[in-house]
Scaffold this active site. Structure first.
Site, mmCIF file in Angstrom:
data_model
loop_
_atom_site.group_PDB
_atom_site.id
_atom_site.type_symbol
_atom_site.label_atom_id
_atom_site.label_comp_id
_atom_site.label_asym_id
_atom_site.label_seq_id
_atom_site.Cartn_x
_atom_site.Cartn_y
_atom_site.Cartn_z
ATOM 1 N N HIS A 106 0.821 -1.214 0.000
ATOM 2 C CA HIS A 106 0.000 0.000 0.000
ATOM 3 C C HIS A 106 0.857 1.267 0.000
ATOM 4 O O HIS A 106 0.388 2.331 0.396
ATOM 5 C CB HIS A 106 -0.961 0.003 1.199
ATOM 6 C CG HIS A 106 -2.097 -0.976 1.048
ATOM 7 N ND1 HIS A 106 -2.958 -1.299 2.065
ATOM 8 C CD2 HIS A 106 -2.512 -1.693 -0.028
ATOM 9 C CE1 HIS A 106 -3.856 -2.183 1.634
ATOM 10 N NE2 HIS A 106 -3.598 -2.436 0.376
ATOM 11 N N GLU A 200 -8.435 -10.586 17.466
ATOM 12 C CA GLU A 200 -9.734 -11.271 17.390
ATOM 13 C C GLU A 200 -9.792 -11.975 16.037
ATOM 14 O O GLU A 200 -9.032 -11.617 15.136
ATOM 15 C CB GLU A 200 -10.861 -10.242 17.497
ATOM 16 C CG GLU A 200 -10.754 -9.222 16.393
ATOM 17 C CD GLU A 200 -11.589 -7.975 16.606
ATOM 18 O OE1 GLU A 200 -12.101 -7.768 17.713
ATOM 19 O OE2 GLU A 200 -11.714 -7.225 15.637
HETATM 20 P P1 OAD Z 1 -7.901 -2.847 10.359
HETATM 21 O O1 OAD Z 1 -8.038 -1.656 11.216
HETATM 22 O O2 OAD Z 1 -8.992 -3.146 9.403
HETATM 23 O O3 OAD Z 1 -7.706 -4.146 11.256
HETATM 24 C C1 OAD Z 1 -6.776 -4.186 12.297
HETATM 25 C C2 OAD Z 1 -6.819 -5.554 12.930
HETATM 26 O O4 OAD Z 1 -5.819 -5.597 13.931
HETATM 27 C C3 OAD Z 1 -8.144 -5.897 13.607
HETATM 28 O O5 OAD Z 1 -8.558 -7.204 13.229
HETATM 29 C C4 OAD Z 1 -7.812 -5.844 15.104
HETATM 30 O O6 OAD Z 1 -8.528 -6.810 15.862
HETATM 31 C C5 OAD Z 1 -6.343 -6.174 15.097
HETATM 32 N N1 OAD Z 1 -5.591 -5.603 16.237
HETATM 33 C C6 OAD Z 1 -5.791 -4.431 16.892
HETATM 34 N N2 OAD Z 1 -4.886 -4.258 17.870
HETATM 35 C C7 OAD Z 1 -4.067 -5.346 17.818
HETATM 36 C C8 OAD Z 1 -2.935 -5.770 18.561
HETATM 37 N N3 OAD Z 1 -2.419 -5.034 19.555
HETATM 38 N N4 OAD Z 1 -2.358 -6.953 18.244
HETATM 39 C C9 OAD Z 1 -2.864 -7.718 17.240
HETATM 40 N N5 OAD Z 1 -3.924 -7.376 16.508
HETATM 41 C C10 OAD Z 1 -4.524 -6.201 16.773
HETATM 42 O O7 OAD Z 1 -6.495 -2.696 9.606
HETATM 43 P P2 OAD Z 1 -5.953 -3.465 8.320
HETATM 44 O O8 OAD Z 1 -6.514 -4.837 8.246
HETATM 45 O O9 OAD Z 1 -4.492 -3.307 8.282
HETATM 46 O O10 OAD Z 1 -5.756 0.568 3.344
HETATM 47 O O11 OAD Z 1 -6.576 -2.600 7.163
HETATM 48 C C11 OAD Z 1 -6.303 -2.954 5.832
HETATM 49 C C12 OAD Z 1 -6.298 -1.722 4.959
HETATM 50 O O12 OAD Z 1 -7.521 -1.005 5.147
HETATM 51 C C13 OAD Z 1 -5.246 -0.687 5.316
HETATM 52 O O13 OAD Z 1 -3.994 -0.968 4.736
HETATM 53 C C14 OAD Z 1 -5.825 0.582 4.782
HETATM 54 C C15 OAD Z 1 -7.220 0.402 5.302
HETATM 55 O O14 OAD Z 1 -8.226 1.089 4.716
HETATM 56 C C16 OAD Z 1 -5.762 1.740 2.648
HETATM 57 O O15 OAD Z 1 -5.776 2.837 3.189
HETATM 58 C C17 OAD Z 1 -5.736 1.550 1.169
#
Ligand code: OAD
Length: 234
Positions: A106, A200
């Site tokens: 990204h 989760e």
């Molecule tokens: P999300 O915010 O969608 O998901 C984050 C995940 O991390 C969730 O499933 C949480 O449960 C988990 N999480 C939170 N705190 C944590 C911790 N301390 N340890 C382990 N897990 C934890 O973020 P992404 O999946 O990265 O794209 O989002 C994907 C894409 O959506 C991003 O790259 C961005 C966004 O829109 C663009 O901007 C194009």
């Protein structure tokens, strides 16, 4: 030599103080995706988009890698085969934690991209709307990040790595954004073992052979230790 492909998302950097997107109070609860993370949003209001990424860049510059980033760097160093880290994150914490060969699918906050000629250069900490491109002089600078409705970077390379993976691990991602959310299916199709490490269960939780629930700084180092002690992905 068994190849490991690891996909990371915002959850791995959460304990470094960087907000995730979809957790309660996350970035997408505070900002509309259409406004700050699409080409159309940038065309409508570039100042707002710069403000959003400038704030994230300033915050990311202060953040320190946590035990999960460091553990993956250790795995990359000590595993006898290749360990490919593909991240959806635009921070540089994997490299700050010692990782090499990170694939930024990204893009990265560290980069500036000219919307006119495609030239890339190192971003200043705060970008300004009218900053000219050093090559074509057009004032169309944007962060070198991938927005919704744009094609993620290095997809051919990632598909090639997945085709040769013995193990695929997904860490700290909600599994809601494609193409990254589909990597687990591609890995399964070639017979790779699949592991999820997340706070989760993600949207694609049923696709994984193994799940480790908990915060990244706890579960990732433990998993890396196990893997290195085992010396095999199976
Ligand atoms: P999300 O915010 O969608 O998901 C984050 C995940 O991390 C969730 O499933 C949480 O449960 C988990 N999480 C939170 N705190 C944590 C911790 N301390 N340890 C382990 N897990 C934890 O973020 P992404 O999946 O990265 O794209 O989002 C994907 C894409 O959506 C991003 O790259 C961005 C966004 O829109 C663009 O901007 C194009």
């Amino acid at each position: 030599m068994e190849k490991i492909v690891i996909l990371t998302g915002a959850g791995i950097s959460a304990e470094s103080g960087l907000g995730t997107f979809r957790d309660e109070g996350g970035l997408w609860a505070q900002h509309r995706i259409e406004d700050v993370a699409t080409p159309e949003g940038f065309a409508r209001n570039p100042a707002l988009v710069h403000q959003f990424y400038n704030a994230r860049r300033v915050q990311a510059a202060k953040a320190q890698p946590n035990a999960a980033h460091q553990a993956l760097a250790r795995l990359q160093k000590d595993w006898p085969g290749e360990v490919i880290i593909v991240t959806q994150n635009v921070d540089s914490l994997h490299e700050a934690g010692g990782a090499k060969h990170v694939i930024y699918m990204h893009g990265t906050l560290a980069g500036a991209l000219c919307g006119n000629c495609g030239h890339c250069w190192t971003s200043p900490l705060e970008m300004e709307v009218d900053e000219p491109c050093p090559v074509c002089q057009q004032p169309l600078v944007r962060p070198d990040v991938v927005w919704f409705r744009e094609m993620p970077y290095f997809m051919d390379e990632v598909h090639d790595h997945l085709a040769g993976a013995a193990l695929f691990a997904s860490i700290g991602t909600s599994g809601q954004v494609y193409p990254a959310a589909g990597f687990v299916q591609q890995a399964r199709a070639v017979g790779a073992r699949t592991v999820e490490l997340n706070l989760e269960p993600s949207a694609g939780a049923s696709m994984f052979d193994e799940t480790h629930l908990g915060s990244a700084s706890t579960v990732v180092p433990r998993w890396v230790d196990q893997l290195l002690a085992q010396g095999s992905t199976q």
